[in-house]
Design a protein around this motif. Structure first.
Motif, PDB file in Angstrom:
ATOM      1  N   PHE A 138       0.833  -1.198   0.000  1.00 20.15           N
ATOM      2  CA  PHE A 138       0.000   0.000   0.000  1.00 20.15           C
ATOM      3  C   PHE A 138       0.872   1.253   0.000  1.00 20.15           C
ATOM      4  N   ARG A 139       0.644   2.114  -0.952  1.00 17.63           N
ATOM      5  CA  ARG A 139       1.400   3.362  -1.037  1.00 17.63           C
ATOM      6  C   ARG A 139       0.473   4.531  -0.751  1.00 17.63           C
ATOM      7  N   GLU A 140       0.879   5.335   0.217  1.00 19.40           N
ATOM      8  CA  GLU A 140       0.048   6.456   0.627  1.00 19.40           C
ATOM      9  C   GLU A 140      -0.192   7.443  -0.519  1.00 19.40           C
ATOM     10  N   GLU A 141       0.812   7.544  -1.442  1.00 18.70           N
ATOM     11  CA  GLU A 141       0.694   8.549  -2.493  1.00 18.70           C
ATOM     12  C   GLU A 141      -0.272   8.138  -3.601  1.00 18.70           C
ATOM     13  N   VAL A 142      -0.684   6.849  -3.636  1.00 20.04           N
ATOM     14  CA  VAL A 142      -1.650   6.391  -4.640  1.00 20.04           C
ATOM     15  C   VAL A 142      -3.051   6.496  -4.038  1.00 20.04           C
ATOM     16  N   PRO A 143      -3.902   7.350  -4.578  1.00 16.58           N
ATOM     17  CA  PRO A 143      -5.203   7.634  -3.938  1.00 16.58           C
ATOM     18  C   PRO A 143      -6.034   6.395  -3.645  1.00 16.58           C
ATOM     19  N   PHE A 144      -6.154   5.487  -4.630  1.00 11.50           N
ATOM     20  CA  PHE A 144      -7.031   4.338  -4.418  1.00 11.50           C
ATOM     21  C   PHE A 144      -6.443   3.350  -3.416  1.00 11.50           C
ATOM     22  N   GLU A 145      -5.112   3.201  -3.397  1.00 10.67           N
ATOM     23  CA  GLU A 145      -4.504   2.317  -2.402  1.00 10.67           C
ATOM     24  C   GLU A 145      -4.692   2.905  -1.008  1.00 10.67           C
ATOM     25  N   HIS A 146      -4.538   4.204  -0.896  1.00  8.09           N
ATOM     26  CA  HIS A 146      -4.778   4.852   0.394  1.00  8.09           C
ATOM     27  C   HIS A 146      -6.243   4.693   0.788  1.00  8.09           C
ATOM     28  N   ALA A 147      -7.140   4.771  -0.194  1.00  8.08           N
ATOM     29  CA  ALA A 147      -8.572   4.609   0.089  1.00  8.08           C
ATOM     30  C   ALA A 147      -8.879   3.194   0.573  1.00  8.08           C
ATOM     31  N   LEU A 148      -8.208   2.194  -0.012  1.00  9.20           N
ATOM     32  CA  LEU A 148      -8.398   0.816   0.444  1.00  9.20           C
ATOM     33  C   LEU A 148      -7.951   0.660   1.889  1.00  9.20           C
ATOM     34  N   LEU A 149      -6.833   1.295   2.227  1.00  4.71           N
ATOM     35  CA  LEU A 149      -6.331   1.220   3.597  1.00  4.71           C
ATOM     36  C   LEU A 149      -7.327   1.854   4.564  1.00  4.71           C
TER      37      LEU A 149
END
Length: 370
Positions: free
Chosen positions: A89-100
């Motif tokens: 999970f990368r904080e800078e990627v919006p959808f990955e951050h949204a999944l988190l």
């Protein structure tokens, strides 16, 4: 047009949906009101959520993964859920951050959490309240590309630290299976309900097991490293060890000494022996009694199951090869009366015995070949 599928039992319709993935189940739900009700009643798809950021390498894929997960969580709002996470999970990627954030907002109803990740961002998950969490399988896989010569907290760390507040956030946790994970050095709070611990010796280093895991019943220590029990064992340790129902250890993970005799009084002890180390003391300490039955069970790793009828307890010694445990034959077989093994091992068994000094079979009354 008559919909003959409505004449099928709901259980059979659910069975048909078992062969479909979640995206197809959603498409089926659009066929008719009947199939919508059936699909939305399917417990498997709505109560088990799998998040794999790697499987969504572009923005459209991220959106699809996010909305599918969100739909599952919405449909399972009344049920405990299981979440599987596999990926970085990368904080800078919006959808990955949204999944988190999606996981964090639903931790209050997660019953089973299985995470294999490469990102320290997942640490934020364990800061959330998880009142019904019972099982946690956590494997942190540091990305080799992130391993830096200068350690930066949260970036390139070799291990993931569980926050000190985690046990209080998950009061019902009963199974903890961790790899490349450590407890926070800031303190070792009590896990009040934990009954099964699967970890490396390094996870337990510096931890007073009876205080941190007072209700533990099954302990499995593997991987590299050495865990040393205190010498001598205090009454607290003796009482804690004797309450254990199963202990599974690898020889190179423990320091075998006279203070560990209480360890070998648990009803089921499994020791995986690495014959590059001295194992004789371990075998002598773990096998007690005078009328024992040894059973060599063929599997990927030779396992010698030794049953003591006088106590009704089983000792399991796992060896890398059949020939390995013959090295310790003298210490083992004066206590064993019957021996059982697979006929496919008989030739190797006979050859080794022929070249063994002394008479290791003198105490046996029965040899059974399967």
């Amino acid at each position: 047009m008559v919909d003959y599928t409505r004449q099928l039992p709901a259980e059979l319709c659910l069975k048909l949906l078992d062969s479909l993935d979640l995206a197809d189940v959603i498409r089926v739900s659009l066929v008719s009101r009947w199939w919508r009700l059936i699909a939305f009643d399917h417990p498997t798809y709505w109560a088990t959520v799998t998040l794999e950021p790697r499987s969504a390498p572009h923005e459209h894929g991220y959106a699809r993964a996010y909305y599918l997960a969100a739909a599952q969580l919405e449909r399972s709002s009344r049920s405990p859920i299981t979440i599987h996470v596999d990926g970085y999970f990368r904080e800078e990627v919006p959808f990955e951050h949204a999944l988190l954030l999606l996981i964090q907002s639903n931790m209050y109803r997660v019953n089973n959490l299985d995470i294999a990740s490469e990102s320290s961002s997942i640490r934020s998950i364990f800061l959330c309240d998880a009142p019904i969490l019972e099982e946690l399988h956590l494997k942190w896989c540091p990305d080799p590309d992130l391993m830096l010569p200068v350690v930066v907290p949260g970036v390139g760390d070799e291990e993931l630290l569980l926050p000190t507040s985690f046990p209080a956030k998950s009061p019902r946790l009963r199974l903890l299976n961790v790899e490349d994970v450590r407890l926070s050095p800031a303190g070792f709070p009590t896990f009040p309900a934990l009954t099964t611990l699967i970890a490396s010796p390094r996870f337990c280093q510096g931890v007073c097991l009876p205080e941190v895991f007072p209700c533990l019943r099954e302990l499995t220590l593997g991987d590299l490293g050495v865990y040393r029990f205190p010498q001598p064992l205090t009454p607290l340790w003796v009482q804690w060890i004797t309450r254990l129902e199963r202990v599974s250890l690898e020889q190179h993970t423990i320091s075998v000494n006279t203070s560990c005799h209480a360890l070998f009084n648990v009803p089921r002890l499994e020791v995986s022996l690495n014959m590059d180390t001295t194992a004789s003391n371990c075998i002598v300490a773990s096998i007690t009694g005078t009328a024992l039955h040894a059973n060599l069970r063929p599997d990927s790793q030779s396992g010698l199951h030794i049953f003591d009828p006088s106590t009704g307890r089983t000792r399991v010694l796992a060896f890398y090869r059949l020939i390995d445990f013959i090295v310790t034959w003298g210490a083992l077989f004066p206590r064993v009366h019957t021996f059982e093994l697979d006929i496919s091992d008989w030739i190797e068994f006979a050859i080794v015995i022929h070249h063994t000094t002394g008479d290791p079979l003198s105490s046996l009354t029965t040899i059974t070949l399967r």
